[in-house]
Design an enzyme around this catalytic site. Structure first.
Site, PDB file in Angstrom:
ATOM      1  N   LYS A   1       0.876  -1.177   0.000  1.00  0.00           N
ATOM      2  CA  LYS A   1       0.000   0.000   0.000  1.00  0.00           C
ATOM      3  C   LYS A   1       0.908   1.219   0.000  1.00  0.00           C
ATOM      4  O   LYS A   1       1.808   1.340   0.841  1.00  0.00           O
ATOM      5  CB  LYS A   1      -0.901   0.003   1.238  1.00  0.00           C
ATOM      6  CG  LYS A   1      -2.059   1.014   1.149  1.00  0.00           C
ATOM      7  CD  LYS A   1      -3.061   0.607   0.096  1.00  0.00           C
ATOM      8  CE  LYS A   1      -4.256   1.539   0.024  1.00  0.00           C
ATOM      9  NZ  LYS A   1      -5.204   1.351   1.134  1.00  0.00           N
TER      10      LYS A   1
ATOM     11  N   SER B   1      -1.402  -1.593  -4.181  1.00  0.00           N
ATOM     12  CA  SER B   1      -2.558  -0.744  -3.939  1.00  0.00           C
ATOM     13  C   SER B   1      -2.063   0.593  -3.417  1.00  0.00           C
ATOM     14  O   SER B   1      -0.960   0.688  -2.879  1.00  0.00           O
ATOM     15  CB  SER B   1      -3.488  -1.419  -2.916  1.00  0.00           C
ATOM     16  OG  SER B   1      -4.588  -0.600  -2.608  1.00  0.00           O
TER      17      SER B   1
END
Length: 398
Positions: A192, A259
């Site tokens: 992330k 992500s």
């Protein structure tokens, strides 16, 4: 509370010693044991449901304090304003707070990666990971996990070599945390990373810096640049030239799932691989789907994880041994699929991410016999154009 406010509330708590890039190497230097990993797929029965995690803990199979990570699919739109990710995050952390001894700060540090959007037949679900001291067959390699966090990523780093280098350094630290020496033993790197906002772009300009892309393009660019950092760290390819970043799509990592969001300013790394003597019952493997119809790529990842399958495999051949598959997908930018014209990139009503996710999700559900499958989009530099990495975790028994 707005979605942005809720996300930012988690930011500093997550940016803690749990993701310290030095943590893994220091732990191994003092002889910390590699813990076995238990894995459980949990259906999410409503938008804020975590009853499956509650039941797993109450059954006595694991304790709340042993949960070390969660990766899941939620039922929202998958966009920046997808609040279902926050609801699942809160629900799963609340279960750990209710049943465990860790305090709120410690529980906020547990990596939970939520991918929004269950287009088509995809069922909302989570895969929970727990560590314990169970042993496995001597000499057999089994699933291990490591985490790390990069140094701060500035807005001007996104889409540029500086971000590739910072991510690569953090991936190497996560390998050390997992106790993995050989990059070939790494099969899944979930990340992330930050993306650009109007505010961070203004901050860069105020400091005399430029940014590499527009704000609305920065999610894909952040994901793609991160995938290049993963590939560099694992020796999948050499450091790319600046002009190749998010442009030369023939360069890709086969184990990355990236992500990005507004809630952090560093790269969070959760890395999985196999290690001899790790204990436990689970093993991980990977392959790639060459395109959106490549069902053989899914079965190849399961074979790589350790299951013996026939040449023309079917879902029935898995015999309940597959925990889950994790995959990335993307509309082929050439708008072709096996020689046929594709229109998803021209659709002004439904975003091509939703087309791709639904199509690959349906194929994967048929392949494994279960619609609770993890499919994420925005896959630049993550697998070949129009395809994507596939990661499988299997249960090899005691």
């Amino acid at each position: 509370m707005t979605l942005y406010t809720a996300l930012v509330a988690h930011k500093r708590a997550r940016e803690s010693s749990f993701f310290n890039p030095k943590r893994g190497a220091q732990a191994r230097d003092i002889g910390e044991d590699i813990m076995a990993i238990e894995v459980k797929k949990i259906e999410i029965k409503s938008v804020s449901d975590a009853s499956g995690l509650d039941e797993w803990i109450l059954a006595g199979d694991v304790t709340a304090d042993q949960i070390v990570a969660v990766i899941g699919k939620t039922e929202g739109n998958g966009g920046v304003n997808d609040f279902t990710r926050i609801l699942s995050d809160q629900a799963f952390r609340a279960v750990l707070m209710n049943h465990g001894s860790r305090n709120e700060t410690d529980i906020k540090e547990i990596p939970m990666v939520w991918s929004g959007g269950c287009d088509g037949v995809i069922t909302p679900h989570a895969v929970a990971f727990a560590s314990n001291d169970k042993t496995g067959p001597a000499g057999q390699d089994r699933l291990v996990m490591g985490t790390a966090m990069s140094s701060e990523l500035m807005p001007e780093d996104i889409g540029r070599p500086a971000m590739v280098e910072k991510v690569a350094e953090a991936v190497r630290a996560a390998m050390a945390d997992a106790g993995i020496d050989d990059p070939k033993d790494v099969h899944y790197v979930q990340t992330k990373t930050p993306l650009l906002t109007v505010e961070t772009a203004k901050d860069a300009h105020a400091r005399g810096q430029t940014v590499a892309c527009e704000v609305h393009d920065s999610m894909g660019v952040s994901n793609g640049t991160t995938a290049l950092g993963i590939g560099v760290a694992l020796g999948e390819f050499d450091m790319p030239a600046a002009e190749d970043i998010c442009k030369n799509l023939d360069i890709y990592s086969a184990v990355s799932s990236c992500s990005s969001g507004v809630e952090l300013d560093r790269a969070q790394i959760v890395l999985f691989g196999n290690k001899a003597g790790a204990g436990g019952r689970y093993r991980i493997g990977h392959s790639v789907m060459k395109d959106a119809l490549d069902i053989d790529g899914i079965y190849d990842s399961i074979r790589d994880a350790g299951l013996d399958l026939p040449e023309r495999a079917r879902a029935e051949d898995l015999n309940g041994k597959l925990v889950n598959c994790f995959m990335k997908s993307e509309a082929d930018p050439r708008a072709r699929l096996r020689g046929r014209r594709q229109i998803m990139l021209d659709d002004s009503d439904v975003h091509h991410h939703r087309h791709s996710k639904a199509a690959v999700g349906g194929l994967a559900a048929a392949a494994i016999g279960d619609p609770a499958v993890f499919v994420s989009v925005d896959a630049m530099h993550q697998g070949p154009q129009g395809g994507g990495p596939v990661i499988a975790i299997v249960d090899l028994g005691e």
